[in-house]
Design a protein around this motif. Sequence first.
Motif, PDB file in Angstrom:
ATOM      1  N   MET A  37      66.224 -55.097  85.516  1.00  0.00           N
ATOM      2  CA  MET A  37      65.348 -54.389  84.421  1.00  0.00           C
ATOM      3  C   MET A  37      64.296 -53.405  85.865  1.00  0.00           C
ATOM      4  N   GLU A  38      64.446 -53.847  87.357  1.00  0.00           N
ATOM      5  CA  GLU A  38      62.901 -53.951  88.168  1.00  0.00           C
ATOM      6  C   GLU A  38      63.610 -52.247  88.646  1.00  0.00           C
ATOM      7  N   VAL A  39      64.773 -51.561  88.392  1.00  0.00           N
ATOM      8  CA  VAL A  39      65.422 -50.579  88.312  1.00  0.00           C
ATOM      9  C   VAL A  39      64.544 -49.626  87.590  1.00  0.00           C
ATOM     10  N   ALA A  40      64.705 -50.107  85.969  1.00  0.00           N
ATOM     11  CA  ALA A  40      64.065 -49.058  84.938  1.00  0.00           C
ATOM     12  C   ALA A  40      62.973 -48.481  85.065  1.00  0.00           C
ATOM     13  N   TYR A  41      62.023 -49.776  85.888  1.00  0.00           N
ATOM     14  CA  TYR A  41      60.337 -50.064  85.843  1.00  0.00           C
ATOM     15  C   TYR A  41      60.406 -48.600  86.654  1.00  0.00           C
ATOM     16  N   ALA A  42      61.044 -48.981  87.901  1.00  0.00           N
ATOM     17  CA  ALA A  42      59.828 -48.437  89.422  1.00  0.00           C
ATOM     18  C   ALA A  42      60.583 -46.564  88.745  1.00  0.00           C
ATOM     19  N   GLU A  43      61.772 -46.542  88.315  1.00  0.00           N
ATOM     20  CA  GLU A  43      62.347 -45.137  87.711  1.00  0.00           C
ATOM     21  C   GLU A  43      61.568 -44.523  86.868  1.00  0.00           C
ATOM     22  N   TYR A  44      60.760 -45.057  85.460  1.00  0.00           N
ATOM     23  CA  TYR A  44      60.503 -44.932  85.019  1.00  0.00           C
ATOM     24  C   TYR A  44      58.746 -44.377  85.475  1.00  0.00           C
ATOM     25  N   ASP A  45      58.399 -45.350  86.260  1.00  0.00           N
ATOM     26  CA  ASP A  45      56.997 -45.280  86.874  1.00  0.00           C
ATOM     27  C   ASP A  45      56.903 -43.772  87.957  1.00  0.00           C
ATOM     28  N   ARG A  46      58.322 -43.669  88.160  1.00  0.00           N
ATOM     29  CA  ARG A  46      58.684 -42.472  88.892  1.00  0.00           C
ATOM     30  C   ARG A  46      58.431 -41.276  88.211  1.00  0.00           C
ATOM     31  N   GLN A  47      59.437 -41.041  87.445  1.00  0.00           N
ATOM     32  CA  GLN A  47      59.182 -39.696  86.564  1.00  0.00           C
ATOM     33  C   GLN A  47      57.662 -39.697  85.609  1.00  0.00           C
ATOM     34  N   ASN A  48      57.080 -41.212  85.007  1.00  0.00           N
ATOM     35  CA  ASN A  48      55.472 -40.707  84.528  1.00  0.00           C
ATOM     36  C   ASN A  48      54.663 -40.545  85.315  1.00  0.00           C
ATOM     37  N   ASN A  49      54.224 -40.825  87.092  1.00  0.00           N
ATOM     38  CA  ASN A  49      53.742 -40.048  88.300  1.00  0.00           C
ATOM     39  C   ASN A  49      53.914 -38.953  88.040  1.00  0.00           C
ATOM     40  N   GLU A  50      55.232 -38.257  88.375  1.00  0.00           N
ATOM     41  CA  GLU A  50      55.321 -36.727  88.533  1.00  0.00           C
ATOM     42  C   GLU A  50      55.220 -35.690  87.264  1.00  0.00           C
ATOM     43  N   ALA A  51      55.474 -36.870  86.677  1.00  0.00           N
ATOM     44  CA  ALA A  51      55.271 -35.470  85.110  1.00  0.00           C
ATOM     45  C   ALA A  51      52.978 -35.845  84.997  1.00  0.00           C
ATOM     46  N   ALA A  52      52.880 -36.419  85.155  1.00  0.00           N
ATOM     47  CA  ALA A  52      51.607 -36.102  85.263  1.00  0.00           C
ATOM     48  C   ALA A  52      50.323 -36.049  86.652  1.00  0.00           C
ATOM     49  N   ASP A  53      51.620 -35.573  87.044  1.00  0.00           N
ATOM     50  CA  ASP A  53      51.181 -34.944  88.982  1.00  0.00           C
ATOM     51  C   ASP A  53      51.222 -33.544  87.977  1.00  0.00           C
ATOM     52  N   GLY A  54      52.865 -33.089  87.652  1.00  0.00           N
ATOM     53  CA  GLY A  54      52.694 -31.181  87.115  1.00  0.00           C
ATOM     54  C   GLY A  54      51.345 -31.433  85.598  1.00  0.00           C
ATOM     55  N   ILE A  55      50.931 -32.053  85.770  1.00  0.00           N
ATOM     56  CA  ILE A  55      49.845 -32.679  84.435  1.00  0.00           C
ATOM     57  C   ILE A  55      49.285 -31.789  84.823  1.00  0.00           C
ATOM     58  N   LEU A  56      48.540 -32.223  85.742  1.00  0.00           N
ATOM     59  CA  LEU A  56      47.465 -32.402  86.442  1.00  0.00           C
ATOM     60  C   LEU A  56      47.131 -30.661  87.275  1.00  0.00           C
ATOM     61  N   ALA A  57      48.223 -30.879  87.638  1.00  0.00           N
ATOM     62  CA  ALA A  57      48.521 -29.558  88.869  1.00  0.00           C
ATOM     63  C   ALA A  57      48.056 -28.095  87.604  1.00  0.00           C
ATOM     64  N   ASP A  58      48.855 -28.429  86.617  1.00  0.00           N
ATOM     65  CA  ASP A  58      48.543 -26.920  85.245  1.00  0.00           C
ATOM     66  C   ASP A  58      46.972 -26.858  85.337  1.00  0.00           C
ATOM     67  N   ALA A  59      46.775 -28.473  85.173  1.00  0.00           N
ATOM     68  CA  ALA A  59      45.345 -28.513  84.513  1.00  0.00           C
ATOM     69  C   ALA A  59      44.282 -27.061  85.456  1.00  0.00           C
ATOM     70  N   LYS A  60      44.510 -27.855  86.812  1.00  0.00           N
ATOM     71  CA  LYS A  60      42.885 -27.574  87.556  1.00  0.00           C
ATOM     72  C   LYS A  60      43.723 -25.469  88.006  1.00  0.00           C
ATOM     73  N   GLU A  61      44.805 -25.440  87.487  1.00  0.00           N
ATOM     74  CA  GLU A  61      45.252 -23.901  88.072  1.00  0.00           C
ATOM     75  C   GLU A  61      44.660 -23.216  86.696  1.00  0.00           C
ATOM     76  N   ALA A  62      44.675 -23.792  85.512  1.00  0.00           N
ATOM     77  CA  ALA A  62      43.445 -23.561  84.166  1.00  0.00           C
ATOM     78  C   ALA A  62      42.175 -23.287  84.533  1.00  0.00           C
ATOM     79  N   ALA A  63      41.864 -24.027  84.838  1.00  0.00           N
ATOM     80  CA  ALA A  63      40.552 -24.553  85.375  1.00  0.00           C
ATOM     81  C   ALA A  63      39.375 -24.044  86.433  1.00  0.00           C
TER      82      ALA A  63
END
Length: 145
Positions: free
Chosen positions: A52-78
């Motif tokens: 499960m370590e691999v699944a957790y690591a991949e989930y965390d990677r994808q989650n962080n990548e998605a969050a970074d994208g959301i925040l970058a878009d928000a920063k640009e909108a602001a």
Amino acid sequence: MFKHVLIPTDGSPLSTSALEKALDFAHEIGAEATVLVVMEPLQVFTLNPTGMEVAYAEYDRQNNEAADGILADAKEAAKQRLVACGTVKLGSVDPASAVIETAGTYNCDVIAMASHGRSGFKAFMLGSVTMKVLAHSKTPVLVYR
């Protein structure tokens, strides 16, 4: 009136619409904004956690990548709206508490958020983050539909 708006978002269409409306509001009143993304950890219940370590690591990677994208878009909108804006990314099993705590930590005097993000069975089972924030926050909450 309000000087600092906390805008929690999950990147869903309704949440993104609420983010844009909240940034417009912040611009109109001359307030600064902080955009928050709360990442929920992967929760898997299994009798055999091997590998499960691999699944957790991949989930965390994808989650962080998605969050970074959301925040970058928000920063640009602001930026387009000439609103001073900071961003915060947190991990929590309780997003509503994370929203409320962040409002206090960053001295926000209003929380502006969508009426809901999730839909269907998941929302029914977990309950609405917005409803929990409304029920427990001492900071005023502006809800966009």
